[in-house]
Motif scaffolding. Structure first.
Motif, mmCIF file in Angstrom:
data_model
loop_
_atom_site.group_PDB
_atom_site.id
_atom_site.type_symbol
_atom_site.label_atom_id
_atom_site.label_comp_id
_atom_site.label_asym_id
_atom_site.label_seq_id
_atom_site.Cartn_x
_atom_site.Cartn_y
_atom_site.Cartn_z
ATOM 1 N N ARG A 66 0.339 0.467 1.254
ATOM 2 C CA ARG A 66 1.037 0.971 2.231
ATOM 3 C C ARG A 66 2.537 0.665 2.172
ATOM 4 N N ILE A 67 2.901 -0.454 1.522
ATOM 5 C CA ILE A 67 4.223 -0.814 1.429
ATOM 6 C C ILE A 67 4.760 -0.052 0.247
ATOM 7 N N ALA A 68 4.073 0.041 -0.738
ATOM 8 C CA ALA A 68 4.430 0.702 -2.033
ATOM 9 C C ALA A 68 5.033 2.247 -1.729
ATOM 10 N N LYS A 69 4.339 2.907 -0.704
ATOM 11 C CA LYS A 69 4.518 4.334 -0.348
ATOM 12 C C LYS A 69 6.026 4.242 0.055
ATOM 13 N N GLU A 70 6.623 3.301 0.339
ATOM 14 C CA GLU A 70 8.015 3.399 0.814
ATOM 15 C C GLU A 70 8.987 2.575 0.057
ATOM 16 N N ALA A 71 8.416 1.709 -0.977
ATOM 17 C CA ALA A 71 9.307 0.932 -1.730
ATOM 18 C C ALA A 71 9.789 1.541 -3.045
ATOM 19 N N GLY A 72 10.454 1.068 -3.824
ATOM 20 C CA GLY A 72 10.922 1.717 -4.908
ATOM 21 C C GLY A 72 9.806 1.208 -6.157
ATOM 22 N N SER A 73 9.592 0.029 -5.962
ATOM 23 C CA SER A 73 8.464 -0.617 -6.937
ATOM 24 C C SER A 73 7.913 -1.746 -6.338
ATOM 25 N N VAL A 74 6.763 -1.976 -6.718
ATOM 26 C CA VAL A 74 5.996 -3.345 -6.132
ATOM 27 C C VAL A 74 5.273 -3.882 -7.422
ATOM 28 N N THR A 75 5.282 -5.206 -7.603
ATOM 29 C CA THR A 75 4.634 -6.106 -8.313
ATOM 30 C C THR A 75 3.568 -6.962 -7.716
ATOM 31 N N GLY A 76 2.297 -6.753 -7.838
ATOM 32 C CA GLY A 76 1.240 -7.139 -7.544
ATOM 33 C C GLY A 76 0.463 -8.387 -8.287
ATOM 34 N N ILE A 77 0.717 -9.509 -7.796
ATOM 35 C CA ILE A 77 0.165 -10.678 -8.409
ATOM 36 C C ILE A 77 -1.065 -11.023 -7.986
ATOM 37 N N ASP A 78 -2.177 -11.222 -8.648
ATOM 38 C CA ASP A 78 -3.242 -11.765 -8.202
ATOM 39 C C ASP A 78 -4.185 -12.662 -9.174
#
Length: 256
Positions: A66-78
């Motif tokens: 949901r955030i990525a649809k607006e953001a420039g880039s997303v780094t997801g760590i899990d």
């Protein structure tokens, strides 16, 4: 080390591997609680447009996408490859190509001194100690978003089974600890409470395993035979167990 603690890597890996298949997944609807909470992030002054985002303990990506649809880039760590695989599958289905995923526990992840515009952690046991809060803060240039348990997470019939052992289920990742950490440092923040009730069903055998896992997090080690006996009260004629989850979430947002 207590079960459910983000430092217990082996336990968390096993837990998320088992839960990944039934864990909540991204939904594009604006009627889901994730949409309400992201809108409240914006109300708190967060603008994701074109920003670099760090999502700590991103799981299946219900907020990440949901955030990525607006953001420039997303780094997801899990820590869990299984959870990240679900995120990657759903992101691809939504046409989100700006998400990078990294498999790692948060406490051992080396940021290399890198900072993202906004750091996010939502409902993750990876961020629950003072050093975790500080590391997230150090990773953000502009703002930090935290979503945790607001002091309530009741799951029936698990609460009922725990009560038979005269033990109250433990709620980890309590947002009260985050607020105290901020208050002790004189950091101003925005806070909002969300109450949620969800219903879920699962076959009896799956429900037994689910209850056993949830009880062990609270260090209630019920015997499988006892769980099976008590679950019969909540099982319909088709062998389906119905769960009711009543939770209180707290959103905390602060700017640097």
């Amino acid at each position: 080390m207590a079960r459910g603690n983000g430092r217990d890597h082996k336990y968390m890996l096993d837990r998320w591997k088992k839960k990944s298949g039934s864990y909540p997944r991204y939904k594009s609807s604006e009627d889901v609680i994730e949409a309400r909470i992201v809108n409240s992030m914006k109300k708190a002054g967060i603008d994701f447009s074109g920003k670099s985002i760090l999502d700590v303990g991103c799981g299946t990506g219900v907020y990440t996408i949901r955030i990525a649809k607006e953001a420039g880039s997303v780094t997801g760590i899990d820590i869990s490859q299984e959870m990240l695989s679900v995120l990657e599958q759903d992101a691809a289905a939504e046409g989100c190509q700006n998400i990078e995923t990294i498999i790692s526990p948060w406490d051992t992840f080396d940021t290399g001194g890198k900072q993202w515009d906004i750091a996010v952690s939502t409902m993750t046991p990876a961020v629950q100690l003072a050093e975790d809060y500080q590391k997230v803060r150090d990773s953000a240039r502009e703002a930090v978003i935290y979503l945790g348990w607001g002091g309530k997470r009741d799951v029936e019939p698990i609460k009922y089974i725990a009560g038979k052992s005269q033990v109250k289920p433990r709620v980890f990742n309590n947002s009260q600890n985050m607020r105290k950490w901020l208050d002790d440092r004189g950091i101003a923040y925005y806070s909002e409470i969300f109450d949620e009730i969800r219903n879920k069903t699962m076959p009896f055998e799956e429900a037994v395993s689910y209850c056993q896992d949830e009880l062990e997090i609270s260090e209630v080690f019920a015997l499988q035979n006892d769980i099976e006996k008590e679950l019969q009260r909540f099982t319909d004629e088709n062998g389906i167990v119905r769960f009711k989850i009543s939770a209180r979430l707290e959103l905390i947002v602060y700017k640097k």
